[in-house]
Scaffold this motif. Structure first.
Motif, PDB file in Angstrom:
ATOM      1  N   SER A  15      10.176   9.457  -0.939  1.00 16.36           N
ATOM      2  CA  SER A  15      10.545   8.161  -1.491  1.00 16.36           C
ATOM      3  C   SER A  15       9.310   7.279  -1.516  1.00 16.36           C
ATOM      4  CB  SER A  15      11.642   7.498  -0.646  1.00 16.36           C
ATOM      5  OG  SER A  15      11.997   6.236  -1.199  1.00 16.36           O
ATOM      6  N   VAL A  16       8.905   6.879  -2.711  1.00 12.72           N
ATOM      7  CA  VAL A  16       7.776   5.974  -2.905  1.00 12.72           C
ATOM      8  C   VAL A  16       8.364   4.626  -3.312  1.00 12.72           C
ATOM      9  CG1 VAL A  16       5.689   5.531  -4.249  1.00 12.72           C
ATOM     10  CG2 VAL A  16       6.289   7.885  -3.619  1.00 12.72           C
ATOM     11  N   SER A  17       8.057   3.599  -2.543  1.00 10.87           N
ATOM     12  CA  SER A  17       8.734   2.319  -2.733  1.00 10.87           C
ATOM     13  C   SER A  17       7.749   1.180  -2.988  1.00 10.87           C
ATOM     14  CB  SER A  17       9.582   2.000  -1.491  1.00 10.87           C
ATOM     15  OG  SER A  17      10.243   0.769  -1.630  1.00 10.87           O
ATOM     16  N   HIS A  18       7.732   0.694  -4.222  1.00 11.12           N
ATOM     17  CA  HIS A  18       6.995  -0.511  -4.608  1.00 11.12           C
ATOM     18  C   HIS A  18       5.526  -0.460  -4.169  1.00 11.12           C
ATOM     19  CE1 HIS A  18      10.772  -2.313  -5.804  1.00 11.12           C
ATOM     20  NE2 HIS A  18      11.276  -2.035  -4.624  1.00 11.12           N
ATOM     21  N   ILE A  19       4.833   0.619  -4.494  1.00  7.66           N
ATOM     22  CA  ILE A  19       3.436   0.715  -4.087  1.00  7.66           C
ATOM     23  C   ILE A  19       2.506   0.150  -5.163  1.00  7.66           C
ATOM     24  CG2 ILE A  19       3.847   2.700  -2.583  1.00  7.66           C
ATOM     25  CD1 ILE A  19       2.404   4.442  -4.672  1.00  7.66           C
ATOM     26  N   PHE A  20       1.429  -0.417  -4.686  1.00  9.26           N
ATOM     27  CA  PHE A  20       0.330  -0.897  -5.528  1.00  9.26           C
ATOM     28  C   PHE A  20      -0.941  -0.198  -5.055  1.00  9.26           C
ATOM     29  CE2 PHE A  20       3.453  -4.170  -5.942  1.00  9.26           C
ATOM     30  CZ  PHE A  20       3.254  -4.769  -7.182  1.00  9.26           C
ATOM     31  N   LYS A  21      -1.794   0.186  -6.004  1.00  8.10           N
ATOM     32  CA  LYS A  21      -3.046   0.821  -5.640  1.00  8.10           C
ATOM     33  C   LYS A  21      -4.133   0.440  -6.623  1.00  8.10           C
ATOM     34  CE  LYS A  21      -6.144   3.443  -3.761  1.00  8.10           C
ATOM     35  NZ  LYS A  21      -6.749   3.061  -2.461  1.00  8.10           N
ATOM     36  N   SER A  22      -5.250  -0.045  -6.076  1.00  9.11           N
ATOM     37  CA  SER A  22      -6.453  -0.302  -6.856  1.00  9.11           C
ATOM     38  C   SER A  22      -7.640   0.131  -6.020  1.00  9.11           C
ATOM     39  CB  SER A  22      -6.571  -1.780  -7.232  1.00  9.11           C
ATOM     40  OG  SER A  22      -6.681  -2.580  -6.056  1.00  9.11           O
ATOM     41  N   TYR A  23      -8.804   0.272  -6.667  1.00  8.66           N
ATOM     42  CA  TYR A  23     -10.010   0.684  -5.965  1.00  8.66           C
ATOM     43  C   TYR A  23     -11.044  -0.435  -6.009  1.00  8.66           C
ATOM     44  CZ  TYR A  23      -8.230   5.487  -5.972  1.00  8.66           C
ATOM     45  OH  TYR A  23      -7.463   6.613  -5.782  1.00  8.66           O
ATOM     46  N   GLU A  24     -11.543  -0.844  -4.832  1.00  3.40           N
ATOM     47  CA  GLU A  24     -12.656  -1.785  -4.708  1.00  3.40           C
ATOM     48  C   GLU A  24     -12.484  -3.025  -5.584  1.00  3.40           C
ATOM     49  OE1 GLU A  24     -16.223   0.377  -5.480  1.00  3.40           O
ATOM     50  OE2 GLU A  24     -16.024   1.634  -3.698  1.00  3.40           O
ATOM     51  N   PRO A  65      -5.431   5.175   0.947  1.00  2.00           N
ATOM     52  CA  PRO A  65      -4.357   4.252   1.337  1.00  2.00           C
ATOM     53  C   PRO A  65      -3.858   3.422   0.163  1.00  2.00           C
ATOM     54  CG  PRO A  65      -6.477   3.345   1.963  1.00  2.00           C
ATOM     55  CD  PRO A  65      -6.754   4.723   1.422  1.00  2.00           C
ATOM     56  N   VAL A  66      -2.606   3.029   0.234  1.00  2.00           N
ATOM     57  CA  VAL A  66      -2.059   2.123  -0.773  1.00  2.00           C
ATOM     58  C   VAL A  66      -2.425   0.694  -0.387  1.00  2.00           C
ATOM     59  CG1 VAL A  66      -0.162   3.672  -1.368  1.00  2.00           C
ATOM     60  CG2 VAL A  66       0.172   1.934   0.405  1.00  2.00           C
ATOM     61  N   ASN A  67      -2.455  -0.189  -1.370  1.00  2.00           N
ATOM     62  CA  ASN A  67      -2.708  -1.596  -1.096  1.00  2.00           C
ATOM     63  C   ASN A  67      -1.445  -2.300  -0.613  1.00  2.00           C
ATOM     64  OD1 ASN A  67      -4.582  -1.044  -3.876  1.00  2.00           O
ATOM     65  ND2 ASN A  67      -5.626  -1.874  -2.084  1.00  2.00           N
ATOM     66  N   ALA A  68      -0.319  -1.833  -1.079  1.00  2.00           N
ATOM     67  CA  ALA A  68       0.967  -2.400  -0.667  1.00  2.00           C
ATOM     68  C   ALA A  68       2.051  -1.382  -0.978  1.00  2.00           C
ATOM     69  CB  ALA A  68       1.244  -3.715  -1.398  1.00  2.00           C
ATOM     70  N   GLY A  69       3.186  -1.527  -0.300  1.00  2.00           N
ATOM     71  CA  GLY A  69       4.313  -0.627  -0.535  1.00  2.00           C
ATOM     72  C   GLY A  69       4.470   0.399   0.575  1.00  2.00           C
ATOM     73  N   ASP A  70       5.480   1.234   0.434  1.00  2.00           N
ATOM     74  CA  ASP A  70       5.825   2.204   1.472  1.00  2.00           C
ATOM     75  C   ASP A  70       6.037   3.585   0.878  1.00  2.00           C
ATOM     76  OD1 ASP A  70       6.240   0.372   3.885  1.00  2.00           O
ATOM     77  OD2 ASP A  70       7.605  -0.532   2.419  1.00  2.00           O
ATOM     78  N   ILE A  71       5.703   4.605   1.678  1.00  2.00           N
ATOM     79  CA  ILE A  71       5.938   5.994   1.306  1.00  2.00           C
ATOM     80  C   ILE A  71       6.672   6.668   2.457  1.00  2.00           C
ATOM     81  CG2 ILE A  71       4.899   8.188   0.630  1.00  2.00           C
ATOM     82  CD1 ILE A  71       2.478   6.613  -0.397  1.00  2.00           C
ATOM     83  N   PHE A  72       7.799   7.316   2.136  1.00  2.00           N
ATOM     84  CA  PHE A  72       8.611   7.982   3.144  1.00  2.00           C
ATOM     85  C   PHE A  72       8.688   9.481   2.839  1.00  2.00           C
ATOM     86  CE2 PHE A  72      10.116   3.642   2.757  1.00  2.00           C
ATOM     87  CZ  PHE A  72      10.311   3.217   4.067  1.00  2.00           C
ATOM     88  N   LEU A  73       8.582  10.288   3.869  1.00  2.00           N
ATOM     89  CA  LEU A  73       8.774  11.729   3.771  1.00  2.00           C
ATOM     90  C   LEU A  73      10.019  12.094   4.559  1.00  2.00           C
ATOM     91  CD1 LEU A  73       5.116  12.963   4.358  1.00  2.00           C
ATOM     92  CD2 LEU A  73       6.308  12.729   2.180  1.00  2.00           C
TER      93      LEU A  73
END
Length: 262
Positions: A15-24, A65-73
């Motif tokens: 379950s990937v929940s509301h993740i944000f990801k950017s680099y530098e 790492p993600v900038n925000a949000g949650d990941i569940f296994l």
């Protein structure tokens, strides 16, 4: 269906929940991205280069790492100690050419062993036996087990990569463009092997691809990704020309759509 609630459904392998990801400090590659993957399913993330497919898989694997949000296994938050529950198959194979095939496979459980065992390549007998059994299951002989990985063909290397991903008995297998460097015959063999191995173990697969035909042939579910956003989510037979156009930014009526989408 995609869960937008921010909670981890108990029946989800991932379950990937509301993740944000950017680099530098750059633009967001993934923006408010949410996705659930059911146990035992074969889910293909389909998209063009730069759509965010590899970044998504790296976030799930804990490689970035993600900038925000949650990941569940399997209902539990992603943490380093749980990474053994995830097997990873890499586009560039991710093998050490100087190690033998068997040593590369055994590295799939390196995280749970003492550092000195890994450094000296002294693996317990049970792990050695399991690595040999997995190599046999992916169609590589005992002769291949003692051969340096650098001496193998691309298709053979990816078989080793799949065997390594299975070493930890993962509930989730991530495959990042696993056939991008392979010829058509090896591509088909690799996808067949990946799907069969996962099905035999009841593992879920999240596989990134840019090949429409392979996605339609092997996926139970296709997630179309464009610019970090889901633009299609459904079974292969629902992948229409319009959906492909939105995934790949193809102009209406382009020949690639007519050729690859039945």
């Amino acid at each position: 269906m995609t869960d937008q609630s921010g909670t981890a459904p108990s029946m989800s392998a991932l379950s990937v929940s509301h993740i944000f990801k950017s680099y530098e400090g750059g633009p967001d590659i993934l923006r408010d991205f949410s996705l659930n993957v059911a146990p035992g399913s074969f889910c293909v993330v389909l998209g063009a280069s730069g759509s965010g497919k590899s970044t998504l898989l790296k976030c799930i694997a804990g490689l970035t790492p993600v900038n925000a949000g949650d990941i569940f296994l399997h209902g539990a938050p992603l943490a380093r100690k749980r990474l053994q529950a995830v097997g990873m198959v890499h586009q560039d194979y991710g093998l050490s050419d100087r190690l033998t095939t068997a040593q590369n496979v055994m590295s799939g459980v390196a995280a749970r062993l003492s550092w000195w065992r890994v450094a000296l390549q002294i693996y317990p007998k049970a792990i050695q036996s399991k690595a040999c059994a997995l190599l046999d299951q992916v169609g590589l002989t005992e002769d291949h087990a003692n051969r340096q990985a650098g001496q193998l063909s691309g298709g053979q290397k990816q078989r080793v990569g799949i065997a390594r991903a299975l070493m930890s008995d993962p509930g989730l297998i991530l495959a990042d463009e696993p056939v991008a460097s392979l010829d058509p015959k090896s591509s088909t063999e690799t996808m067949e092997l990946l799907k069969r191995a996962a099905k035999e173990r009841g593992a879920a697969v999240l596989c990134s691809l840019h090949q429409i035909d392979l996605a339609k042939s092997y996926a139970d579910r296709i997630i179309g990704l464009n610019d970090g956003q889901i633009v299609f989510d459904g079974p292969p037979d629902a992948l229409s020309r319009d959906a492909v156009q939105s995934i790949f930014n193809i102009a209406s009526g382009a020949s690639v759509v007519r050729r690859e989408v039945a």
